[in-house]
Scaffold this motif. Structure first.
Motif, mmCIF file in Angstrom:
data_model
loop_
_atom_site.group_PDB
_atom_site.id
_atom_site.type_symbol
_atom_site.label_atom_id
_atom_site.label_comp_id
_atom_site.label_asym_id
_atom_site.label_seq_id
_atom_site.Cartn_x
_atom_site.Cartn_y
_atom_site.Cartn_z
ATOM 1 N N CYS A 298 -16.634 0.988 -0.133
ATOM 2 C CA CYS A 298 -16.654 0.617 -1.551
ATOM 3 C C CYS A 298 -16.518 -0.899 -1.720
ATOM 4 C CB CYS A 298 -15.528 1.318 -2.309
ATOM 5 S SG CYS A 298 -15.838 3.048 -2.685
ATOM 6 N N PHE A 299 -15.633 -1.494 -0.950
ATOM 7 C CA PHE A 299 -15.430 -2.942 -1.052
ATOM 8 C C PHE A 299 -16.636 -3.715 -0.512
ATOM 9 C CE2 PHE A 299 -11.078 -1.474 -1.483
ATOM 10 C CZ PHE A 299 -10.592 -2.320 -2.472
ATOM 11 N N VAL A 300 -17.223 -3.232 0.565
ATOM 12 C CA VAL A 300 -18.422 -3.886 1.092
ATOM 13 C C VAL A 300 -19.554 -3.803 0.063
ATOM 14 C CG1 VAL A 300 -20.179 -3.828 2.899
ATOM 15 C CG2 VAL A 300 -17.777 -3.435 3.477
ATOM 16 N N ALA A 301 -19.715 -2.625 -0.551
ATOM 17 C CA ALA A 301 -20.751 -2.456 -1.572
ATOM 18 C C ALA A 301 -20.493 -3.371 -2.770
ATOM 19 C CB ALA A 301 -20.811 -0.996 -2.024
ATOM 20 N N SER A 302 -19.221 -3.506 -3.160
ATOM 21 C CA SER A 302 -18.882 -4.395 -4.280
ATOM 22 C C SER A 302 -19.219 -5.844 -3.940
ATOM 23 C CB SER A 302 -17.392 -4.271 -4.613
ATOM 24 O OG SER A 302 -17.078 -2.987 -5.086
ATOM 25 N N GLY A 303 -18.889 -6.252 -2.703
ATOM 26 C CA GLY A 303 -19.209 -7.609 -2.285
ATOM 27 C C GLY A 303 -20.704 -7.868 -2.296
ATOM 28 N N LEU A 304 -21.488 -6.914 -1.789
ATOM 29 C CA LEU A 304 -22.945 -7.061 -1.776
ATOM 30 C C LEU A 304 -23.504 -7.097 -3.192
ATOM 31 C CD1 LEU A 304 -23.856 -4.640 1.153
ATOM 32 C CD2 LEU A 304 -23.987 -7.138 1.158
ATOM 33 N N PHE A 305 -22.955 -6.234 -4.062
ATOM 34 C CA PHE A 305 -23.417 -6.223 -5.451
ATOM 35 C C PHE A 305 -23.182 -7.570 -6.125
ATOM 36 C CE2 PHE A 305 -22.146 -5.839 -9.913
ATOM 37 C CZ PHE A 305 -23.345 -5.426 -10.468
ATOM 38 N N HIS A 306 -21.977 -8.106 -5.994
ATOM 39 C CA HIS A 306 -21.677 -9.398 -6.610
ATOM 40 C C HIS A 306 -22.514 -10.517 -5.991
ATOM 41 C CE1 HIS A 306 -18.127 -7.264 -8.155
ATOM 42 N NE2 HIS A 306 -18.028 -8.229 -9.044
ATOM 43 N N GLU A 307 -22.743 -10.431 -4.683
ATOM 44 C CA GLU A 307 -23.556 -11.459 -4.015
ATOM 45 C C GLU A 307 -24.986 -11.437 -4.534
ATOM 46 O OE1 GLU A 307 -23.210 -14.662 -2.034
ATOM 47 O OE2 GLU A 307 -21.671 -13.225 -1.436
ATOM 48 N N VAL A 308 -25.558 -10.246 -4.666
ATOM 49 C CA VAL A 308 -26.924 -10.125 -5.168
ATOM 50 C C VAL A 308 -27.003 -10.549 -6.622
ATOM 51 C CG1 VAL A 308 -28.749 -8.464 -5.715
ATOM 52 C CG2 VAL A 308 -27.594 -8.353 -3.515
ATOM 53 N N MET A 309 -26.010 -10.148 -7.417
ATOM 54 C CA MET A 309 -25.995 -10.513 -8.830
ATOM 55 C C MET A 309 -25.996 -12.032 -8.997
ATOM 56 S SD MET A 309 -23.120 -9.545 -11.693
ATOM 57 C CE MET A 309 -21.861 -10.503 -10.845
ATOM 58 N N LEU A 310 -25.156 -12.715 -8.210
ATOM 59 C CA LEU A 310 -25.104 -14.171 -8.278
ATOM 60 C C LEU A 310 -26.387 -14.804 -7.743
ATOM 61 C CD1 LEU A 310 -21.447 -14.987 -7.255
ATOM 62 C CD2 LEU A 310 -22.612 -15.844 -9.266
ATOM 63 N N ALA A 311 -26.897 -14.270 -6.635
ATOM 64 C CA ALA A 311 -28.115 -14.821 -6.050
ATOM 65 C C ALA A 311 -29.279 -14.717 -7.020
ATOM 66 C CB ALA A 311 -28.446 -14.093 -4.741
ATOM 67 N N ALA A 312 -29.314 -13.628 -7.798
ATOM 68 C CA ALA A 312 -30.387 -13.462 -8.771
ATOM 69 C C ALA A 312 -30.310 -14.520 -9.873
ATOM 70 C CB ALA A 312 -30.330 -12.063 -9.383
ATOM 71 N N LEU A 313 -29.117 -15.010 -10.162
ATOM 72 C CA LEU A 313 -28.941 -15.987 -11.238
ATOM 73 C C LEU A 313 -29.044 -17.419 -10.754
ATOM 74 C CD1 LEU A 313 -26.001 -14.324 -13.206
ATOM 75 C CD2 LEU A 313 -28.413 -14.351 -13.838
ATOM 76 N N VAL A 314 -28.497 -17.719 -9.576
ATOM 77 C CA VAL A 314 -28.455 -19.107 -9.095
ATOM 78 C C VAL A 314 -29.377 -19.352 -7.906
ATOM 79 C CG1 VAL A 314 -26.090 -19.320 -9.919
ATOM 80 C CG2 VAL A 314 -26.497 -18.740 -7.532
ATOM 81 N N ARG A 315 -30.002 -18.277 -7.391
ATOM 82 C CA ARG A 315 -30.964 -18.369 -6.286
ATOM 83 C C ARG A 315 -30.349 -18.927 -5.009
ATOM 84 N NH1 ARG A 315 -33.852 -14.690 -7.801
ATOM 85 N NH2 ARG A 315 -35.313 -15.236 -6.112
ATOM 86 N N LYS A 316 -29.091 -18.673 -4.780
ATOM 87 C CA LYS A 316 -28.416 -19.068 -3.547
ATOM 88 C C LYS A 316 -27.532 -17.922 -3.063
ATOM 89 C CE LYS A 316 -28.281 -24.098 -4.217
ATOM 90 N NZ LYS A 316 -29.134 -24.418 -3.064
ATOM 91 N N VAL A 317 -27.484 -17.761 -1.732
ATOM 92 C CA VAL A 317 -26.600 -16.770 -1.108
ATOM 93 C C VAL A 317 -25.544 -17.530 -0.317
ATOM 94 C CG1 VAL A 317 -26.442 -14.860 0.517
ATOM 95 C CG2 VAL A 317 -28.466 -15.084 -0.946
#
Length: 357
Positions: A272-291
């Motif tokens: 669950c925590f790994v999925a949450s981390g990936l979700f937040h990472e993708v959400m941010l990457a979609a907005l700022v285009r950086k991982v």
């Protein structure tokens, strides 16, 4: 630049291993820049997501309910906001987050083998169960609506607290991103992290206002976004009971089905925590285009902390008065120390000030 009042504590290199790797700092060793997305009008993008939701339903309902199939669908949802976007920033921010919630509920409906046509006769409680507080006291309609008014007032209070106490303190910080130049464990770094976290908590009082208004109009006990998170006795209490409760309900619904063997609880909980981390990472990457992986590191640390608590000291009983107070203090400090990892990509990209100032 950081003002003179913060001089002497802005050398992250003298701090710890995390900052040496670039996590929680302004310059990040693992930052990857993504190519620009394909921009579509919001109506076209919404139609694209609607097609994906139909695919979700048909695949889970009629093809397979296996976990591997769900992972493939999840990967497609991960890729969507990275590949397509809306030109309007705030609309795009909603399109990044909203479709995940709808998709999760569509898959849940498919698993329950409910035909889509039945949704027309369904109530809000049936269609959006993750928004309903199942543990709310069974009460008459009038009392439920009164509690809705109380939620609205609580949201107004949080906003007032933010404007009267938190914002004046943050105005003394000339640049929010200056936090990332400070030594990680310095007192000013921890203090600013606490202020920023408090601001986010108070700002999300707008959700209390919205859910309170829904409860007032519908007469349904809507689930609170938070449950006094500052009173959490530890990581498990914080993440499983007090913070972002609707999302926790969705994750629990998908990661812990009724027939889950207890031997798998530890692995699934960490997932669950790994999925949450990936979700937040993708959400941010979609907005700022950086991982940057700050979000993944933050949630993995939280997951490890929860597992360590469960395997060692467990949950405190209500009779352990002083011990609970001590554990609350320790957990608050833990959040203050790790919270900078969560805030770092928002500050580094200027997204925090764009969204919250």
């Amino acid at each position: 630049m950081v003002s003179s009042s913060w001089q002497g504590i802005n050398d992250p290199s003298e701090s710890d291993g995390l900052t040496l790797l670039g996590f929680g700092t302004r310059s990040h060793a693992f930052a990857v820049t993504l190519p620009p997305p394909l921009y579509l009008p919001w109506a076209h993008l919404l139609a694209l997501y609607a097609i994906l939701w139909c695919v979700d339903y048909l695949v889970i309902r009629y093809v397979s309910k296996r976990a591997s199939v769900k992972c493939i669908l999840a990967a497609i949802h991960f890729a969507m906001p990275l590949a397509w976007a809306c030109p309007e920033f705030y609309v795009n921010a909603c399109m990044v987050c909203g479709p995940w919630v709808v998709g999760a509920q569509v898959i849940h409906e498919a698993e329950q083998a409910r035909p889509l046509g039945s949704l027309r006769q369904s109530s809000v409680r049936d269609i959006l169960p993750f928004l309903i507080d199942d543990k709310a006291p069974m009460d008459n309609d009038a009392n439920v609506r009164v509690r809705g008014v109380a939620k609205i007032m609580r949201g107004v209070f949080k906003w007032s607290l933010m404007k009267a106490a938190v914002d004046p303190l943050l105005e003394r910080v000339p640049e929010m991103a200056g936090l990332l130049d400070m030594a990680y464990f310095s007192i000013p770094s921890v203090w600013i992290t606490v202020l920023l976290g408090t601001k986010v908590y108070c700002l999300l009082g707008v959700v209390d206002i919205a859910t309170g208004a829904q409860q007032l109009m519908l007469g349904l006990p809507m689930l609170d976004l938070f449950d006094s998170p500052w009173l959490a006795s530890g990581p498990r209490d914080f993440w499983s009971r007090r913070w972002n409760r609707p999302v926790h309900k969705i994750l629990h619904q998908h990661f812990f089905p009724i027939d889950t063997p207890r031997s798998q609880y530890t692995l699934r909980g960490f997932a669950c925590f790994v999925a949450s981390g990936l979700f937040h990472e993708v959400m941010l990457a979609a907005l700022v285009r950086k991982v940057s992986l700050d979000q993944v590191v933050f949630f993995v640390i939280q997951g490890v902390a929860v597992l360590a608590e469960v395997k060692t000291i467990g949950q405190p009983s209500r009779k352990e008065g002083r011990q609970i107070l001590g554990r609350r203090a320790v957990h608050f400090l833990f959040l203050a120390l790790t919270g900078r990892l969560f805030l770092a990509p928002y500050l580094r990209s200027g997204l925090f000030e764009k969204l919250f100032r």
